[in-house]
Write a protein that holds these residues in place. Structure first.
Motif, mmCIF file in Angstrom:
data_model
loop_
_atom_site.group_PDB
_atom_site.id
_atom_site.type_symbol
_atom_site.label_atom_id
_atom_site.label_comp_id
_atom_site.label_asym_id
_atom_site.label_seq_id
_atom_site.Cartn_x
_atom_site.Cartn_y
_atom_site.Cartn_z
ATOM 1 N N ARG A 142 -43.721 -4.231 -9.546
ATOM 2 C CA ARG A 142 -42.892 -3.936 -8.055
ATOM 3 C C ARG A 142 -43.985 -4.928 -6.578
ATOM 4 O O ARG A 142 -44.574 -5.797 -7.091
ATOM 5 C CB ARG A 142 -44.012 -3.461 -7.670
ATOM 6 C CG ARG A 142 -42.864 -1.701 -6.635
ATOM 7 C CD ARG A 142 -43.788 -0.705 -5.692
ATOM 8 N NE ARG A 142 -45.715 -0.854 -5.429
ATOM 9 C CZ ARG A 142 -46.270 0.518 -4.733
ATOM 10 N NH1 ARG A 142 -45.719 1.049 -5.325
ATOM 11 N NH2 ARG A 142 -47.191 0.222 -4.467
ATOM 12 N N ASP A 165 -35.074 -3.227 -2.702
ATOM 13 C CA ASP A 165 -35.386 -2.684 -2.498
ATOM 14 C C ASP A 165 -34.570 -1.124 -3.384
ATOM 15 O O ASP A 165 -34.420 -0.010 -2.736
ATOM 16 C CB ASP A 165 -33.931 -1.697 -0.961
ATOM 17 C CG ASP A 165 -35.256 -2.694 -0.029
ATOM 18 O OD1 ASP A 165 -35.726 -2.625 -0.165
ATOM 19 O OD2 ASP A 165 -33.801 -2.870 0.478
ATOM 20 N N VAL A 167 -37.322 0.346 -5.699
ATOM 21 C CA VAL A 167 -38.548 1.472 -6.205
ATOM 22 C C VAL A 167 -38.725 2.040 -4.888
ATOM 23 O O VAL A 167 -38.653 1.862 -4.027
ATOM 24 C CB VAL A 167 -40.112 0.183 -6.781
ATOM 25 C CG1 VAL A 167 -41.129 1.681 -6.650
ATOM 26 C CG2 VAL A 167 -39.462 -0.280 -7.436
ATOM 27 N N ALA A 168 -38.560 3.309 -5.165
ATOM 28 C CA ALA A 168 -38.676 4.766 -4.373
ATOM 29 C C ALA A 168 -40.230 5.095 -4.276
ATOM 30 O O ALA A 168 -39.861 6.060 -5.653
ATOM 31 C CB ALA A 168 -38.011 6.080 -3.847
ATOM 32 N N GLU A 171 -40.555 7.696 1.260
ATOM 33 C CA GLU A 171 -39.780 6.992 2.616
ATOM 34 C C GLU A 171 -39.590 5.657 1.712
ATOM 35 O O GLU A 171 -38.644 4.238 2.826
ATOM 36 C CB GLU A 171 -40.214 7.682 3.682
ATOM 37 C CG GLU A 171 -40.096 8.848 4.059
ATOM 38 C CD GLU A 171 -38.173 9.103 3.845
ATOM 39 O OE1 GLU A 171 -37.274 8.636 3.823
ATOM 40 O OE2 GLU A 171 -38.050 9.930 2.870
ATOM 41 N N HIS A 172 -40.732 4.709 1.476
ATOM 42 C CA HIS A 172 -40.398 3.434 1.068
ATOM 43 C C HIS A 172 -40.596 2.485 0.297
ATOM 44 O O HIS A 172 -39.325 3.152 -0.568
ATOM 45 C CB HIS A 172 -42.401 2.814 0.331
ATOM 46 C CG HIS A 172 -43.301 3.819 1.933
ATOM 47 N ND1 HIS A 172 -43.063 2.590 3.687
ATOM 48 C CD2 HIS A 172 -44.196 4.344 2.238
ATOM 49 C CE1 HIS A 172 -44.131 3.678 4.533
ATOM 50 N NE2 HIS A 172 -44.669 3.937 4.218
ATOM 51 N N ARG A 173 -39.314 1.611 0.184
ATOM 52 C CA ARG A 173 -38.204 1.218 -0.793
ATOM 53 C C ARG A 173 -39.181 -0.035 -0.960
ATOM 54 O O ARG A 173 -39.386 -1.072 -0.437
ATOM 55 C CB ARG A 173 -37.032 0.932 -0.698
ATOM 56 C CG ARG A 173 -36.853 2.615 -0.341
ATOM 57 C CD ARG A 173 -35.860 2.933 -1.018
ATOM 58 N NE ARG A 173 -36.111 4.133 -0.967
ATOM 59 C CZ ARG A 173 -36.476 5.701 -0.504
ATOM 60 N NH1 ARG A 173 -37.503 5.272 -0.730
ATOM 61 N NH2 ARG A 173 -35.361 6.555 -0.852
ATOM 62 N N TYR A 174 -39.055 -0.749 -2.567
ATOM 63 C CA TYR A 174 -39.540 -2.045 -2.664
ATOM 64 C C TYR A 174 -38.885 -2.280 -3.893
ATOM 65 O O TYR A 174 -38.538 -2.451 -4.338
ATOM 66 C CB TYR A 174 -41.136 -1.604 -3.395
ATOM 67 C CG TYR A 174 -42.320 -1.025 -2.427
ATOM 68 C CD1 TYR A 174 -42.909 -1.927 -2.160
ATOM 69 C CD2 TYR A 174 -42.503 0.450 -2.849
ATOM 70 C CE1 TYR A 174 -43.268 -1.115 -0.883
ATOM 71 C CE2 TYR A 174 -43.250 0.896 -2.053
ATOM 72 C CZ TYR A 174 -43.643 0.625 -0.345
ATOM 73 O OH TYR A 174 -44.569 0.723 0.131
ATOM 74 N N LYS A 176 -38.054 -4.422 -6.965
ATOM 75 C CA LYS A 176 -38.447 -4.493 -8.644
ATOM 76 C C LYS A 176 -37.893 -6.111 -9.362
ATOM 77 O O LYS A 176 -36.958 -6.317 -8.676
ATOM 78 C CB LYS A 176 -36.928 -3.135 -9.824
ATOM 79 C CG LYS A 176 -38.342 -3.317 -10.811
ATOM 80 C CD LYS A 176 -37.441 -1.929 -11.522
ATOM 81 C CE LYS A 176 -37.408 -1.694 -13.295
ATOM 82 N NZ LYS A 176 -37.656 -0.810 -13.772
#
Length: 187
Positions: A142, A165, A167-168, A171-174, A176
């Motif tokens: 992540r 954006d 990885v969910a 409500e947060h997105r990261y 990969k």
């Protein structure tokens, strides 16, 4: 130092782990405790909720079985005979990808982080991959896992891709981040 505490982790492979009945009996339970604590604290290990004991027992069994078949490597880190970390890679199942493997999890007990355990586990898994004839060892992380990404870079992994954006977590997105260590190239 008079405490007798060992600060250098002892890194065991799957064969060493399963040949010691005491360690083998405690391994899945100890691994479950570490994974529950880490995931409960928000660690990026692929679970949204802490895994069940049965999930961890099944995972460990699958990896140990694959290791016995030469299709995986499992490493366990101990400090004073207490499990403080684990990691593994699995050879890709697709026939055209069989020369390669993916490092799927490196997990270090929060109390042991910053003491070289993750580095020792990862280095041992890299050595196992070389010995097994793996051509390319991959992993993904992540994007906010900066300590892990820094460690992987320091051990020779190179980023080869990033999904923004992807990885969910609620409500947060990261991002990969995809990394690889190519053993086909001379060092």
């Amino acid at each position: 130092m008079t405490s007798g505490m060992t600060f250098e982790p002892v890194i065991l492979d799957a064969q060493e782990l399963t040949s010691d009945p005491e360690l083998e009996a405690r391994f899945a339970e100890s691994a479950h405790r570490i994974l529950v604590d880490l995931v409960g604290g928000g660690a990026a290990l692929g679970w949204l909720e802490p895994p069940s004991r049965d999930d961890v027992v099944e995972l460990v069994g699958r990896v140990v079985s694959a290791a016995r078949a030469g299709d995986a490597a499992l490493r366990a880190a101990y400090l004073d005979r207490r499990l403080v970390g684990l990691g593994y890679w699995l050879r890709y199942a697709r026939p055209t990808h069989r020369p390669h493997a993916d490092m799927e999890k490196i997990a270090v007990d929060a109390a042991a982080q910053g003491r070289g355990v993750g580095r020792a586990l990862t280095a041992a898994l890299i050595a196992d991959a070389r010995e097994a004839g793996i051509e390319v060892l991959t992993l993904d992380a992540r994007g906010d896992n900066t300590n892990a990404l820094r460690l992987y870079r320091s051990l020779g992994f190179a980023e080869y891709g990033r999904l923004r954006d992807f990885v969910a977590v609620g409500e947060h997105r990261y991002d990969k981040v995809f990394c690889m260590l190519d053993f086909r190239r001379p060092s």
